[in-house]
Design an enzyme around this catalytic site. Structure first.
Site, short mmCIF file in Angstrom:
data_model
loop_
_atom_site.label_atom_id
_atom_site.label_comp_id
_atom_site.label_asym_id
_atom_site.label_seq_id
_atom_site.Cartn_x
_atom_site.Cartn_y
_atom_site.Cartn_z
N ASP A 1 43.82 34.78 31.50
CA ASP A 1 42.70 33.86 31.39
C ASP A 1 41.61 34.54 30.57
O ASP A 1 41.43 35.76 30.64
CB ASP A 1 42.13 33.55 32.78
CG ASP A 1 43.06 32.70 33.63
OD1 ASP A 1 44.14 32.30 33.15
OD2 ASP A 1 42.71 32.45 34.81
N SER B 1 36.67 42.61 30.70
CA SER B 1 37.57 43.45 29.92
C SER B 1 38.20 42.64 28.79
O SER B 1 37.97 41.45 28.66
CB SER B 1 38.64 44.04 30.83
OG SER B 1 38.03 44.65 31.96
#
Length: 290
Positions: free
Chosen positions: A108, A248
């Site tokens: 995602d 991240s």
């Protein structure tokens, strides 16, 4: 700074940098502080707290603020914030496209796709990079000239586990030590994040898309990269690893002539707009005309 994105239906998806991020990267004094916070020592200290029961009180407010539906996950109560952050989604809520010609998202997040130049270079915001920069000088970077680089930015509210995009085999993981700046666009204006942040990469020899390099990039505070396998035979949709706390990034490098990226993603990138994608979703297709 307003960060503009779109979902696959063209609907705008807007998020804003926090006041803290604006302070850290919006002026020279803040950037000095950001460089201190990016040190690995700070991340290790933060990890001690976020892995402790003392941090569990943060979960409720984070869930409410980000409108996270915990019914989608295996657990709804957590002993620490990091246990919540690495929560496992129920298998029935992970939707993988198993068509061999479909190139899927490993995670995602928000996606940008750039063409890699003939000198293996590309530009993100104000920073110029080469594939060699990302791979710390590995000669394999030369094989990706004129291919594509796909950059998936995982926000703190996103699901932080990621999967293999195809069937195949992989090599060992190569760790590149570094610092841990945020991966939010505001930092990219002043810091060459993908050259400096700690990261880990591996070669994926895939069944349908040739040799792909996957790079996981850590980010501010913890940003720990947890890959499960070294030499390994994998299947499409199998979990490859996860990040601990910190927004991240996952980067994929694909060789020339292999991939046809979906038009909406390329159009959005040309307008400096990220495309919201989900783990297992088709984002391109195999180029069967070579």
């Amino acid at each position: 700074m307003v960060i503009v994105g779109r979902d696959r239906n063209g609907k705008l998806d807007i998020d804003k940098d926090t006041k803290f991020m604006k302070f850290l990267y919006g002026n020279e004094f803040g950037r000095l502080i950001a460089r201190v916070l990016a040190c690995p020592f700070i991340s290790k200290v933060s990890a001690l707290y976020l892995n402790s029961s003392l941090s569990s009180h943060m979960v409720k407010n984070f869930v409410l603020k980000n409108n996270i539906d915990l019914n989608l996950y295996e657990k709804s109560e957590f002993n620490s914030f990091n246990e919540f952050f690495t929560r496992l989604r129920k298998r029935e809520n992970i939707h993988i496209d198993y068509n061999n010609d479909s190139f899927i998202s490993p995670c995602d997040g928000k996606l940008l796709v750039y063409k890699i130049g003939e000198n293996s270079d590309f530009k993100i915001k104000n920073s110029c990079y080469t594939v060699s920069d990302l791979l710390n000088g590995d000669a394999i970077s030369n094989e990706y000239k004129d291919g594509y680089i796909l950059i998936f930015r995982l926000r703190p509210k996103d699901y932080h586990r990621y999967v293999y995009i195809d069937n195949g085999t992989k090599s060992r993981n190569v760790r590149i030590p570094g610092i841990l700046h945020t991966v939010r666009p505001i930092a990219l204006e002043s810091e060459p994040v993908y050259k400096r942040n700690a990261r880990e990469y591996t070669l994926l020899r895939t069944q349908n898309f040739g040799d792909i390099i996957q790079i996981e990039v850590g980010a501010m505070l913890v940003g720990k990269i947890c890959n499960y396998h070294n030499d390994w035979q994998f299947k499409r949709g199998e979990e490859k690893g996860h990040f601990e706390f910190g927004g991240s990034t996952i980067v994929l490098l694909v060789k020339k002539g292999i991939l046809v990226v979906d038009d909406d993603i390329l159009k959005n990138t040309s307008e400096d707009v990220e495309t919201l994608v989900e783990c297992g979703m088709q984002i391109g297709r195999k180029n069967n005309i070579v």
